[in-house]
Design a protein around this motif. Structure first.
Motif, mmCIF file in Angstrom:
data_model
loop_
_atom_site.group_PDB
_atom_site.id
_atom_site.type_symbol
_atom_site.label_atom_id
_atom_site.label_comp_id
_atom_site.label_asym_id
_atom_site.label_seq_id
_atom_site.Cartn_x
_atom_site.Cartn_y
_atom_site.Cartn_z
ATOM 1 N N LEU A 155 2.219 -1.805 1.580
ATOM 2 C CA LEU A 155 3.232 -0.774 1.377
ATOM 3 C C LEU A 155 3.136 0.314 2.440
ATOM 4 C CD1 LEU A 155 3.121 -0.412 -2.523
ATOM 5 C CD2 LEU A 155 4.893 -1.525 -1.151
ATOM 6 N N ILE A 156 1.903 0.685 2.807
ATOM 7 C CA ILE A 156 1.714 1.676 3.877
ATOM 8 C C ILE A 156 2.289 1.139 5.188
ATOM 9 C CG2 ILE A 156 -0.011 2.885 5.263
ATOM 10 C CD1 ILE A 156 -1.801 2.886 2.767
ATOM 11 N N TYR A 157 1.977 -0.097 5.488
ATOM 12 C CA TYR A 157 2.448 -0.723 6.723
ATOM 13 C C TYR A 157 3.965 -0.788 6.750
ATOM 14 C CZ TYR A 157 1.947 -3.987 10.654
ATOM 15 O OH TYR A 157 1.977 -4.587 11.886
ATOM 16 N N TYR A 158 4.563 -0.962 5.561
ATOM 17 C CA TYR A 158 6.015 -1.085 5.446
ATOM 18 C C TYR A 158 6.721 0.254 5.672
ATOM 19 C CZ TYR A 158 10.508 -1.911 3.103
ATOM 20 O OH TYR A 158 11.837 -1.993 2.790
ATOM 21 N N THR A 159 6.150 1.349 5.170
ATOM 22 C CA THR A 159 6.841 2.641 5.174
ATOM 23 C C THR A 159 6.359 3.597 6.264
ATOM 24 O OG1 THR A 159 5.255 3.500 3.540
ATOM 25 C CG2 THR A 159 7.287 2.515 2.700
ATOM 26 N N LEU A 160 5.309 3.255 6.981
ATOM 27 C CA LEU A 160 4.712 4.208 7.930
ATOM 28 C C LEU A 160 5.685 4.599 9.040
ATOM 29 C CD1 LEU A 160 2.240 5.836 8.712
ATOM 30 C CD2 LEU A 160 1.407 3.856 9.993
ATOM 31 N N GLY A 161 6.342 3.620 9.662
ATOM 32 C CA GLY A 161 7.280 3.933 10.743
ATOM 33 C C GLY A 161 8.430 4.794 10.269
ATOM 34 N N PHE A 162 8.959 4.478 9.102
ATOM 35 C CA PHE A 162 10.041 5.273 8.521
ATOM 36 C C PHE A 162 9.585 6.713 8.283
ATOM 37 C CE2 PHE A 162 11.608 6.858 4.385
ATOM 38 C CZ PHE A 162 12.922 7.122 4.735
ATOM 39 N N ALA A 163 8.365 6.874 7.776
ATOM 40 C CA ALA A 163 7.851 8.215 7.492
ATOM 41 C C ALA A 163 7.639 9.010 8.774
ATOM 42 C CB ALA A 163 6.545 8.111 6.705
ATOM 43 N N ILE A 164 7.145 8.361 9.818
ATOM 44 C CA ILE A 164 6.932 9.063 11.092
ATOM 45 C C ILE A 164 8.264 9.562 11.650
ATOM 46 C CG2 ILE A 164 6.245 8.741 13.501
ATOM 47 C CD1 ILE A 164 4.019 6.923 12.543
ATOM 48 N N LEU A 165 9.275 8.714 11.635
ATOM 49 C CA LEU A 165 10.593 9.127 12.129
ATOM 50 C C LEU A 165 11.157 10.278 11.308
ATOM 51 C CD1 LEU A 165 12.217 5.638 12.840
ATOM 52 C CD2 LEU A 165 11.389 7.289 14.520
ATOM 53 N N LEU A 166 10.968 10.217 10.008
ATOM 54 C CA LEU A 166 11.475 11.265 9.128
ATOM 55 C C LEU A 166 10.792 12.598 9.421
ATOM 56 C CD1 LEU A 166 13.195 12.115 6.675
ATOM 57 C CD2 LEU A 166 11.291 11.398 5.227
ATOM 58 N N PHE A 167 9.476 12.590 9.517
ATOM 59 C CA PHE A 167 8.740 13.839 9.745
ATOM 60 C C PHE A 167 8.918 14.351 11.174
ATOM 61 C CE2 PHE A 167 5.813 12.160 6.270
ATOM 62 C CZ PHE A 167 6.527 12.835 5.293
ATOM 63 N N TYR A 168 9.124 13.447 12.110
ATOM 64 C CA TYR A 168 9.398 13.872 13.484
ATOM 65 C C TYR A 168 10.685 14.694 13.540
ATOM 66 C CZ TYR A 168 10.689 13.530 18.424
ATOM 67 O OH TYR A 168 11.072 13.822 19.718
ATOM 68 N N SER A 169 11.710 14.228 12.813
ATOM 69 C CA SER A 169 12.981 14.959 12.805
ATOM 70 C C SER A 169 12.843 16.320 12.138
ATOM 71 C CB SER A 169 14.046 14.135 12.087
ATOM 72 O OG SER A 169 13.733 13.984 10.714
#
Length: 266
Positions: A155-169
């Motif tokens: 689950l971490i591997y699945y959502t990590l990229g999405f979370a990074i993009l979200l927090f970057y914005s």
């Protein structure tokens, strides 16, 4: 001439709401009908499916397990994604663009491909186990298949990229001048992060955490592949109830329960 974006966005909003509400109404209707077997539903409405869920420890333990793994995976994802997004957002030059591009490209990969790669890394003859065995740190290979830690890792591997993009914005909207002012007044780098960046970003962090949690609650592919039928979260139980047992009413009731619990936590 000022563009009337409300009118432009109204049709896709209406279509999306229609599809969303229509699917939920189908689940809701089916959840109130008793299963007759072979995929058939009895006429009339009843709360029998929900009574069975409320009194069956199998369903309740699956629900608690879903909340548990989703919460742990969300917390770890947050601890990794937010500092990574902050570091990328504060990099100079083209390196930050390259790193964000890499995150975006990795997000294009389907979850099945990601999970297969994860299984290869953690296989008995994979690079991780071979390296640890060569260093003398393990006596037996580490496996993630059929384990709760493995599902959490998936689950971490699945959502990590999405979370990074979200927090970057979120982070790029925090003015650097505020951080520089704090440093001028003697704040350390950790102090700037904890007393300036973190409080300003807190609403976005809360929203991002809930979004990651919601994705984890509905996560099926990674749980099915890594869990190998041994980690029975609610999505896995729904799949078994509908596909293997042909109990569409109970499957719909479980889907409604998952939706209600997720909304209640949000």
């Amino acid at each position: 001439m000022k563009a009337r974006w409300g009118l432009v966005l109204l049709p896709p909003l209406m279509i999306s709401m229609l599809l969303l509400l229509a699917s939920q109404l189908v689940f809701l209707k089916g959840s109130l009908q008793r299963d007759l077997g072979m995929g058939l539903l009895a006429p009339g409405f009843t709360l029998e499916n929900f009574r069975e869920i409320a009194t069956d420890q199998y369903f309740l333990s699956s629900l608690s397990l879903s909340v548990y793994v989703s919460t742990i995976a969300m917390a770890i994802t947050m601890l990794i994604a937010f500092p990574a997004a902050y570091a990328i957002a504060r990099m100079e030059g083209r390196l930050s663009i390259l790193l964000i591009a890499a995150v975006v490209v990795s997000s294009f990969l389907t979850i099945v491909v990601k999970v297969i790669g994860l299984l290869l890394i953690f296989s008995s003859s994979g690079p991780l186990n071979r390296s640890l065995a060569w260093l003398g740190m393990i006596a037996e290979p580490i496996t993630i298949v059929g384990t709760i830690p493995g599902v959490i890792l998936g689950l971490i591997y699945y959502t990590l990229g999405f979370a990074i993009l979200l927090f970057y914005s979120i982070i790029i909207t925090v003015p650097r001048s505020l951080e520089e002012a704090a440093e001028v007044h003697g704040a350390s780098r950790f102090g700037v992060f904890s007393q300036v960046v973190l409080p300003i970003s807190l609403p976005g962090i809360a929203a991002g955490a809930l979004m990651v949690f919601n994705v984890n609650m509905g996560g099926f592919s990674s749980t099915a592949l890594i869990g190998a039928g041994k980690v029975l979260t609610i999505p896995i139980v729904i799949q078994r109830t509908v596909i293997l047992e042909n109990n569409y009413g109970m499957g719909a009731a479980l889907a409604v329960l998952l939706l209600i619990v997720t909304l209640a936590i949000n």
